[in-house]
Design a protein around this motif. Structure first.
Motif, short mmCIF file in Angstrom:
data_model
loop_
_atom_site.label_atom_id
_atom_site.label_comp_id
_atom_site.label_asym_id
_atom_site.label_seq_id
_atom_site.Cartn_x
_atom_site.Cartn_y
_atom_site.Cartn_z
N CYS A 295 0.83 -1.20 0.00
CA CYS A 295 0.00 0.00 0.00
C CYS A 295 0.87 1.26 0.00
O CYS A 295 1.92 1.29 0.65
CB CYS A 295 -0.93 0.01 1.22
SG CYS A 295 -2.21 -1.27 1.14
N TYR A 303 -3.41 3.84 4.41
CA TYR A 303 -4.12 2.87 3.60
C TYR A 303 -3.94 1.46 4.17
O TYR A 303 -2.93 1.17 4.82
CB TYR A 303 -3.59 2.90 2.16
CG TYR A 303 -3.94 4.18 1.45
CD1 TYR A 303 -3.15 5.33 1.61
CD2 TYR A 303 -5.06 4.27 0.63
CE1 TYR A 303 -3.48 6.50 0.96
CE2 TYR A 303 -5.39 5.45 -0.02
CZ TYR A 303 -4.60 6.56 0.16
OH TYR A 303 -4.91 7.73 -0.47
N LYS A 305 -4.62 -2.82 3.13
CA LYS A 305 -4.87 -3.75 2.04
C LYS A 305 -6.15 -4.53 2.33
O LYS A 305 -6.26 -5.23 3.33
CB LYS A 305 -3.69 -4.71 1.88
CG LYS A 305 -3.79 -5.60 0.65
CD LYS A 305 -2.63 -6.57 0.56
CE LYS A 305 -1.33 -5.86 0.25
NZ LYS A 305 -0.23 -6.83 0.02
N THR A 306 -7.12 -4.42 1.44
CA THR A 306 -8.40 -5.13 1.59
C THR A 306 -8.48 -6.38 0.75
O THR A 306 -9.39 -7.18 0.92
CB THR A 306 -9.56 -4.19 1.22
OG1 THR A 306 -9.35 -3.70 -0.11
CG2 THR A 306 -9.65 -3.03 2.20
N ARG A 310 -5.64 -4.74 -3.87
CA ARG A 310 -6.38 -3.49 -3.63
C ARG A 310 -6.05 -2.92 -2.25
O ARG A 310 -5.96 -3.67 -1.27
CB ARG A 310 -7.89 -3.73 -3.75
CG ARG A 310 -8.74 -2.47 -3.61
CD ARG A 310 -10.21 -2.78 -3.84
NE ARG A 310 -11.04 -1.61 -3.68
CZ ARG A 310 -11.28 -0.72 -4.62
NH1 ARG A 310 -10.73 -0.87 -5.82
NH2 ARG A 310 -12.07 0.33 -4.40
N CYS A 311 -5.87 -1.60 -2.20
CA CYS A 311 -5.65 -0.88 -0.95
C CYS A 311 -6.70 0.23 -0.86
O CYS A 311 -6.96 0.93 -1.84
CB CYS A 311 -4.25 -0.27 -0.91
SG CYS A 311 -2.90 -1.49 -0.84
N GLU A 312 -7.28 0.39 0.34
CA GLU A 312 -8.29 1.42 0.55
C GLU A 312 -7.86 2.34 1.69
O GLU A 312 -7.20 1.91 2.64
CB GLU A 312 -9.65 0.79 0.85
CG GLU A 312 -10.21 0.00 -0.32
CD GLU A 312 -11.64 -0.46 -0.09
OE1 GLU A 312 -12.22 -0.02 0.93
OE2 GLU A 312 -12.17 -1.23 -0.90
N ARG A 313 -8.29 3.61 1.58
CA ARG A 313 -7.92 4.63 2.58
C ARG A 313 -8.73 4.44 3.85
O ARG A 313 -9.95 4.16 3.80
CB ARG A 313 -8.17 6.01 1.99
CG ARG A 313 -7.67 7.17 2.85
CD ARG A 313 -8.09 8.48 2.23
NE ARG A 313 -9.55 8.66 2.30
CZ ARG A 313 -10.20 9.55 1.58
NH1 ARG A 313 -9.56 10.33 0.70
NH2 ARG A 313 -11.52 9.65 1.69
N ASN A 328 -9.17 7.62 -2.72
CA ASN A 328 -9.93 6.71 -1.85
C ASN A 328 -9.39 5.29 -1.91
O ASN A 328 -9.48 4.55 -0.93
CB ASN A 328 -11.40 6.71 -2.27
CG ASN A 328 -12.06 8.06 -2.08
OD1 ASN A 328 -11.64 9.04 -2.68
ND2 ASN A 328 -13.09 8.12 -1.25
N SER A 329 -8.86 4.89 -3.07
CA SER A 329 -8.37 3.52 -3.21
C SER A 329 -7.33 3.44 -4.31
O SER A 329 -7.24 4.30 -5.18
CB SER A 329 -9.53 2.55 -3.51
OG SER A 329 -10.06 2.82 -4.79
N SER A 331 -5.98 0.25 -6.91
CA SER A 331 -6.12 -1.14 -7.36
C SER A 331 -5.02 -1.43 -8.38
O SER A 331 -4.60 -0.54 -9.13
CB SER A 331 -7.50 -1.39 -7.98
OG SER A 331 -7.72 -0.52 -9.08
N TYR A 416 -10.04 7.64 -7.40
CA TYR A 416 -9.74 6.21 -7.42
C TYR A 416 -8.64 5.97 -8.46
O TYR A 416 -8.78 6.33 -9.62
CB TYR A 416 -10.99 5.39 -7.76
CG TYR A 416 -12.17 5.72 -6.87
CD1 TYR A 416 -13.04 6.75 -7.21
CD2 TYR A 416 -12.39 5.03 -5.70
CE1 TYR A 416 -14.12 7.09 -6.39
CE2 TYR A 416 -13.46 5.36 -4.87
CZ TYR A 416 -14.31 6.38 -5.22
OH TYR A 416 -15.36 6.71 -4.42
#
Length: 429
Positions: A295, A303, A305-306, A310-313, A328-329, A331, A416
Motif C-alpha cells: 500500500c 491505507y 490492504k483489503t 487493492r488498498c483502501e484509505r 480513496n483507493s 487497485s 480512485y
C-alpha cells in the motif's frame, strides 16, 4: 425570671494532639500488618513458580526441514503446519515419490521424500539394426553394427555391386548400389541401369549432388523455405536434420502439436516458479513475475490492504480536508502481451458501479514517456478505457495509472487510482 445558656467546652490542644498520636499508631500497626501479608503472598507465588514444571525454551512447532532431491529443486520454504512444499526435477530426470508434501498437525510431513531418477533414453530401443545404445544425460548415443551408420544406425553402408536381371525384351537391366558414403547428411542413392542408361533416386529429404551422381546430400529445408511464400517452416528456430528438420522454441515456450509453432508455458499453473506464499505469480509470455502489492505511503492519509490487489484509505477525520483530497483507493492489475502488438487497441477498462456525484472524469497520470504509448478515452458515461497507441518492442515493462474522479457540482467527492502494469514479451508470439 432566670435565664441560662447551656454549652459544651472545646477540647484542649493537648487532648487533640493525644488523639492524633493514637490514630498514627493505629495506622502504623495496620501498615505493618499489610506489609507482612504482602511479603507472605510473594513467597507463596515464588514457591508456586519454582514448583511448576518448566517448558523447554526451544519448543518445536514446525515440521523438520526437507532437502531438495539430488538433480532437482524444492519450491516453498515454510515448515509450519498446513504449509506445502513442492518438488521439481532437472531436465533429463523424472520425479519418483511425492510431488508435494504437507506439514501435518502431528509435525510429520505427509507423502514420501521424492528422488530424481535419470530418464533412460535407451528404454525405447532407439538404436536400429543391432546397434548398441548408451544412455546419457537427456540424450543417447548409438554404436552401430558393421554395415550400418547414422544417428540411430538407420542407414546401410553398402559396397559397390552390380545385379543383372533379364527382362522380357531380352535387354539387360541392372541395379547399381554405389560405394559407401559416410555422415548422416550424405546417403547412397538407389540407381537402376536400363539399356545403358543409369537412373538414380534419393530417399525423401535428400537430393543428388551436383558433383557426384552417386551421392545423395541432405536438403536443408530451413534454408530453402526460410522466406517462402507460404511462410516460415518454424515460428521461432528451424534446425536442419538428416532428411528433415525440427522446430525449436525459446525458454519458457514449448512446441505446438503441429511441430512448427510455439506456445507459452504457464509456470504459475504448473508450479514451475519460485514465488513465495506472500507473493502472487503472474504468468507472462515466456516466463513469469512474482509480485507483492504494498500500500502507498501518502502524507495526511493511511491505507490498508483489503485484498491482494487493492488498498483502501482509512476513514479521514472530519476536520482533515487534506486527507479527504487523497485517493480513496488503489487497485493493481497486470497484463502480459507480445512484442510489437498492433495499435491502437483497448488494453483495460475502468468503470464506476454506483456513481455518487453528477460527473465522472478519467485521466492518465504520468509524464511524456508513458503518454508515448498510452492514452485514456471515455467509452460511455460510466467507463473510461486505457488505450495502447503505439507498438512496444519487448522485452519491456510499462506502468500506467488511470485516475477516476467523482464530482458533484464540480466539487470532488472521491478519487480512485488504477495501476496497470504491462509485461511485454521479447517475442511476437
Amino acid at each position: 425570671m432566670f435565664s441560662s445558656t447551656i454549652g459544651q467546652d472545646c477540647p484542649s490542644r493537648r487532648e487533640i494532639q493525644g488523639t492524633l498520636k493514637q490514630v498514627q499508631k493505629l495506622l502504623a500497626a495496620h501498615e505493618s500488618s499489610y506489609g507482612q501479608s504482602l511479603k507472605n503472598l510473594k513467597k507463596k507465588i515464588n514457591l508456586l513458580q519454582n514448583s511448576a514444571p518448566k517448558l523447554p525454551r526451544d519448543t518445536n512447532i514446525t515440521c523438520p526441514k526437507l532437502d531438495a532431491p539430488l538433480y532437482g529443486r524444492k519450491l516453498g520454504k515454510s515448515q509450519s503446519v498446513g504449509h506445502e512444499v513442492h518438488f521439481l526435477c532437472d531436465p533429463g530426470y523424472e520425479l519418483v515419490g511425492s510431488e508435494s508434501r504437507l506439514c501435518q498437525e502431528s509435525l510429520v510431513w505427509g507423502g514420501q521424500q521424492p528422488t530424481c531418477r535419470n530418464i533412460n533414453e535407451c528404454a525405447s530401443s532407439p538404436c536400429l539394426n543391432g546397434g548398441t545404445c548408451t544412455d546419457e544425460v537427456n540424450q543417447f548415443s548409438c554404436v552401430c553394427a558393421k554395415g550400418w551408420a547414422g544417428v540411430t544406425c538407420q542407414s546401410p553402408v553398402p559396397t559397390f555391386f552390380l545385379s543383372i536381371t533379364n527382362t522380357s525384351a531380352g535387354a539387360a537391366a541392372a541395379t547399381v548400389l554405389p560405394a559407401a558414403t559416410s555422415g548422416p547428411f550424405v546417403r547412397p542413392p538407389r540407381c537402376t541401369m536400363t539399356q545403358g542408361t543409369t537412373h538414380c533416386t534419393c530417399e525423401p529429404g535428400y537430393t543428388i549432388s551436383g558433383r557426384d551422381p552417386y551421392t545423395c546430400t541432405d536438403i536443408d529445408e530451413c534454408e530453402l523455405f526460410h522466406n517462402g511464400q507460404s511462410g516460415r517452416l518454424c515460428l521461432h528456430t528451424c534446425v536442419n536434420t538428416p532428411g528433415g528438420y525440427r522446430c525449436n522454441c525459446p525458454a519458457g515456450y514449448e512446441v505446438t502439436r503441429d511441430g512448427r509453432g510455439c506456445k507459452d508455458i504457464d509456470e504459475c499453473a504448473t508450479r514451475q516458479n519460485n514465488c513465495t506464499r506472500d507473493q502472487t505469480c503472474i504468468n507472462t509470455n515466456g516466463g513469469y513475475q512474482c509480485v507483492r502489492v504494498e500500500c502507498p505511503k501518502i502524507p495526511n492519509a493511511s491505507y490498508v490492504k483489503t485484498s491482494p490487489m487493492r488498498c483502501e484509505r482509512n476513514p479521514c477525520p472530519l476536520d482533515n480536508k487534506a486527507c479527504s483530497q487523497t485517493p480513496n483507493s488503489f487497485s493493481y492489475h497486470y497484463l502480459s502481451v507480445v512484442s510489437n502488438l498492433s495499435a491502437p487497441r483497448v488494453m483495460f477498462r475502468v468503470s464506476a458501479l454506483r456513481p455518487i456525484g453528477d460527473t465522472l472524469r478519467f485521466s492518465l497520470v504520468g509524464g511524456r514517456h508513458i503518454r508515448r504509448y498510452f492514452t485514456v478515452q471515455r467509452s460511455d458515461r460510466l467507463t473510461g478505457q486505457l488505450m495502447l497507441v503505439s507498438p512496444v518492442q519487448g522485452p519491456a515493462t510499462l506502468e500506467a495509472e488511470v485516475e477516476m474522479t467523482e464530482l458533484e457540482r464540480k466539487e470532488q467527492l472521491g478519487r480512485y487510482i488504477t495501476k496497470v502494469t504491462m509485461f511485454v514479451s521479447q517475442y511476437d508470439f
